[in-house]
Design an enzyme around this catalytic site. Structure first.
Site, PDB file in Angstrom:
ATOM      1  N   SER A 103       0.887  -1.458   0.037  1.00  0.00           N
ATOM      2  CA  SER A 103       0.024   0.054  -0.079  1.00  0.00           C
ATOM      3  C   SER A 103       0.661   1.425   0.168  1.00  0.00           C
ATOM      4  O   SER A 103       0.564   2.580  -0.234  1.00  0.00           O
ATOM      5  CB  SER A 103      -0.577   0.053   1.044  1.00  0.00           C
ATOM      6  OG  SER A 103      -1.260  -1.171   1.165  1.00  0.00           O
ATOM      7  N   ALA A 104       1.841   1.061   0.713  1.00  0.00           N
ATOM      8  CA  ALA A 104       3.023   2.658   0.806  1.00  0.00           C
ATOM      9  C   ALA A 104       4.349   2.287  -0.151  1.00  0.00           C
ATOM     10  O   ALA A 104       3.744   3.223  -1.081  1.00  0.00           O
ATOM     11  CB  ALA A 104       3.300   2.371   2.076  1.00  0.00           C
ATOM     12  N   GLU A 161       9.727  -6.929  -4.319  1.00  0.00           N
ATOM     13  CA  GLU A 161       8.257  -7.487  -3.245  1.00  0.00           C
ATOM     14  C   GLU A 161       8.789  -9.072  -3.284  1.00  0.00           C
ATOM     15  O   GLU A 161       8.999  -9.911  -4.046  1.00  0.00           O
ATOM     16  CB  GLU A 161       7.381  -7.537  -4.226  1.00  0.00           C
ATOM     17  CG  GLU A 161       5.723  -8.335  -3.972  1.00  0.00           C
ATOM     18  CD  GLU A 161       5.723  -8.340  -2.540  1.00  0.00           C
ATOM     19  OE1 GLU A 161       5.118  -9.135  -2.191  1.00  0.00           O
ATOM     20  OE2 GLU A 161       5.709  -6.643  -2.185  1.00  0.00           O
ATOM     21  N   ALA A 162       7.838  -9.795  -2.212  1.00  0.00           N
ATOM     22  CA  ALA A 162       8.399 -10.904  -2.226  1.00  0.00           C
ATOM     23  C   ALA A 162       7.351 -12.655  -2.531  1.00  0.00           C
ATOM     24  O   ALA A 162       7.383 -13.283  -3.237  1.00  0.00           O
ATOM     25  CB  ALA A 162       7.799 -11.668  -0.872  1.00  0.00           C
ATOM     26  N   HIS A 207      -6.033  -4.635   9.822  1.00  0.00           N
ATOM     27  CA  HIS A 207      -5.757  -3.318  10.664  1.00  0.00           C
ATOM     28  C   HIS A 207      -4.616  -3.445  11.281  1.00  0.00           C
ATOM     29  O   HIS A 207      -4.507  -2.699  12.003  1.00  0.00           O
ATOM     30  CB  HIS A 207      -6.591  -2.099  11.022  1.00  0.00           C
ATOM     31  CG  HIS A 207      -7.613  -1.982  10.170  1.00  0.00           C
ATOM     32  ND1 HIS A 207      -9.151  -1.387  10.611  1.00  0.00           N
ATOM     33  CD2 HIS A 207      -7.737  -2.607   8.737  1.00  0.00           C
ATOM     34  CE1 HIS A 207      -9.671  -1.950   8.942  1.00  0.00           C
ATOM     35  NE2 HIS A 207      -9.632  -2.359   8.349  1.00  0.00           N
TER      36      HIS A 207
END
Length: 615
Positions: free
Chosen positions: A14-15, A35-36, A545
């Site tokens: 997201s970031a 990215e994994a 969250h």
């Protein structure tokens, strides 16, 4: 010699996807994004397919957590902790709610020492991302929104009857309608609305689709490495003069590689991954690191601490005429969703030629609906079915914000999802699960969700090997305040259900038979506080969250630089000083936008647009 770049961004979620895309707007700088996971599967584009993306190792880290004072009714007593493992990260597996938080959340951050993070200072970054498609279905504070950013934000079409009925019931229960992403989220009475969602033309607008896909990902100065799991931040120098100079990772062939970062490493691996990577790299609580065999480079006691997460308890109500059945959902998602072993169509599409007329009609209708969604963005498949929500204050504390949220999920799901995704045995929860969760049953979940928890959990290492899942301890309900708020929010949710019953005749709230017997509860009777507490301790679910495990002021400074290590920042939901009062994805994207400008200003980069004030 390995690769070298000016900036290495760890995590394309997201970031991280936002940061890499924004920094690479300057053609003179070289950015590597690691990215994994891989590219999102086709199902990721369909908002209704959220459950398919969870409990799937291709798209989900599949963590579970010690639930502390919750989880008594969940499999193994453990809480699910889905985290996205693909380009777009958790913005690719979430339920698409675009919720910024209360303005008071950010002002509270700033008042606590996070200078630069007040509401007025972060609002330009929310607007910078957003491409809101306005709708006459919801009130909008136009001055608070952006319309030409990369991130699609819209209200689903068509509006579901259950969602509209929920909004009307909440208004009847005393919660006015309004724009929850506006500059004024209302006083203690709060507001209610259909949800604004991260969608564009009915398709998911993850940060991959919004910020990377297309021209950005083929920029010559941006390298996107997938199926590459970072195992260590390379930190060089002596105590007091440490610097991050790159990262070590394992590529898709299992080989260990190193990328050098000439300027900075930016850690955007999320509230679970970022503290884990800091700790395996020697930045964390000294005693804990040494206990698991990691040499401590920086004694940082707050790394992995102060974990905040939202919990919700779902009031399951039969809702004929309002709820969405699983049969309807299956048809809307296309023929593949109706195939064996769970559905009536053959597992192999090659066998469709011999279908009887009724199944051929079903297949044709499913094909029609999924084609309509794909070409027009309209239909049941165009949202996660989490379609409306209300916010308000219980009066029990946290006067700077709203401490309560009540959401509407327009479908009651089926037994497979209850068991596999929610980790609940339907036979224990329902007196008659075959009827309650039948394919044609129309039901809804009204979700009671306290959004300012006082309890704090922690992330600990289980091993110096970062490929081993960390020990996630949620510590839910450790602070008695949180249960008091949950009871208050459930009572308000019951008020809304009563209004739904008056207007539409929805059924009684389902109470698991064992707990009903324990508390002497009969259908339709008022719930005691003791029963609500027992329900919450057994069947509260995470709202996905997690935040605050590398929070500003404890682990990073207000410019997100890691205390004690030069050339290293953290930029994701883990830096939130406290969780926002609502779904966290929009705020995580905002953090990515602000981080990109902070980094660009520090290094003299040219971005397409700066919206923040002078550094």
């Amino acid at each position: 010699m390995g690769e070298a770049a000016d900036f290495v961004v760890v995590g394309a979620g997201s970031a991280g996807a936002v940061i890499a895309a924004r920094l690479s707007e300057d053609p003179t700088t070289r950015v590597v994004l690691i990215e994994a996971g891989g590219a999102p599967p086709p199902a990721e584009l369909m908002p209704a397919a959220c459950p398919v993306l969870q409990v799937n190792p291709e798209t989900d880290w599949m963590y579970t957590a010690d639930a502390g004072g919750a989880g008594l009714g969940l499999a193994g007593g453990r809480m699910m902790v889905p985290r996205g493992r693909m380009l777009g990260g958790s913005s690719g597996i979430n339920y698409l709610a675009y919720v910024r938080g209360h303005p008071g959340d950010f002002d509270s951050w700033a008042e606590g020492g996070a200078s630069g993070w007040s509401y007025d200072e972060v609002l330009p970054y929310f607007r910078k991302s957003e491409a809101l498609v306005t709708s006459g279905e919801v009130p909008i504070d136009a001055e608070a929104h952006g319309t030409d950013g990369p991130l699609g934000v819209a209200v689903r079409a068509p509006v579901l009857p259950g969602a509209q009925a929920f909004v009307e019931a909440a208004v009847a229960a005393g919660i006015p309608a309004g724009d929850y992403n506006g500059r004024d989220r209302g006083g203690p009475a709060g507001l209610v609305s259909l949800l604004q969602t991260t969608t564009l033309a009915g398709k998911r607008a993850s940060t991959y689709h919004a910020f990377l896909e297309g021209k950005p990902e083929i920029r010559p100065n941006l390298m996107v490495l997938t199926h590459a799991q970072v195992t260590r931040i390379v930190i060089e120098g002596e105590p007091g003069a440490l610097r991050a100079t790159g990262v070590e990772y394992v590529d898709e062939n299992g080989a260990t590689q190193v990328i050098t970062a000439r300027n900075e490493v930016v850690l955007s691996a999320g509230s679970i991954g970022s503290p884990q990577l800091l700790m395996v790299s020697g930045v964390g609580p000294r005693e804990h690191l040494e206990d698991v065999g990691v040499a401590c480079r920086v004694d940082a006691p707050d790394v992995g601490q102060h974990l905040k997460d939202h919990l919700q308890f779902g009031l399951f109500v039969p809702a004929p005429g309002l709820g969405v059945s699983m049969v309807s959902m299956g048809i809307a998602m296309g023929p593949d969703a109706l195939r064996a072993p769970a559905g009536p169509l053959p597992a192999d599409p090659a066998d469709d030629g011999s279908l009887p007329p009724e199944l051929e009609g079903l297949r044709a209708e499913a094909e029609r609906q999924v084609t309509e969604w794909f070409t027009t963005g309209s239909g049941l498949a165009s949202s996660s079915l989490y379609d409306a929500s209300a916010w308000f204050s219980t009066g029990l504390g946290d006067p700077h914000t709203h401490d309560a949220q009540i959401g509407l999920f327009a479908c009651g799901y089926n037994a497979d999802i209850w068991q596999g995704v929610l980790r609940v045995d339907p036979a224990a929860y329902f007196a008659d699960p075959e009827t309650a969760l039948s394919p044609t049953a129309e039901s809804m979940l009204v979700l009671a969700n306290p959004v300012q928890p006082h309890s704090e959990g922690e992330i600990l290492l289980t091993s110096p090997d970062p490929r081993e899942a960390p020990d996630i301890r949620m510590n839910y309900y450790d602070d008695p305040h949180d249960m008091a708020v949950m009871i208050a929010v459930v009572r308000r949710a019951l008020d809304i259900v009563d209004k739904l019953r008056e207007a539409h005749g929805v059924g009684e709230v389902q109470v698991p038979p064992a707990l009903a017997a324990k508390h002497g509860h009969t259908p339709g009777a008022e719930m005691s506080d003791a029963l609500i507490e027992d329900l919450a301790r057994h069947y509260s679910f995470t709202v996905y969250h997690p935040t605050s495990t590398c929070r500003i002021g404890s682990v990073v400074d207000p410019d997100l630089r890691v205390l004690g290590v030069d050339g290293l920042r953290v930029a994701d939901a883990s830096v939130m000083p406290n969780v926002v009062s609502g779904n966290t994805n929009a705020a995580a994207i905002m953090i990515g936008e602000k981080a990109a400008e902070l980094i660009a200003r520090d290094h003299g980069l040219t971005l397409d647009e700066f919206v923040g004030g002078p550094a």
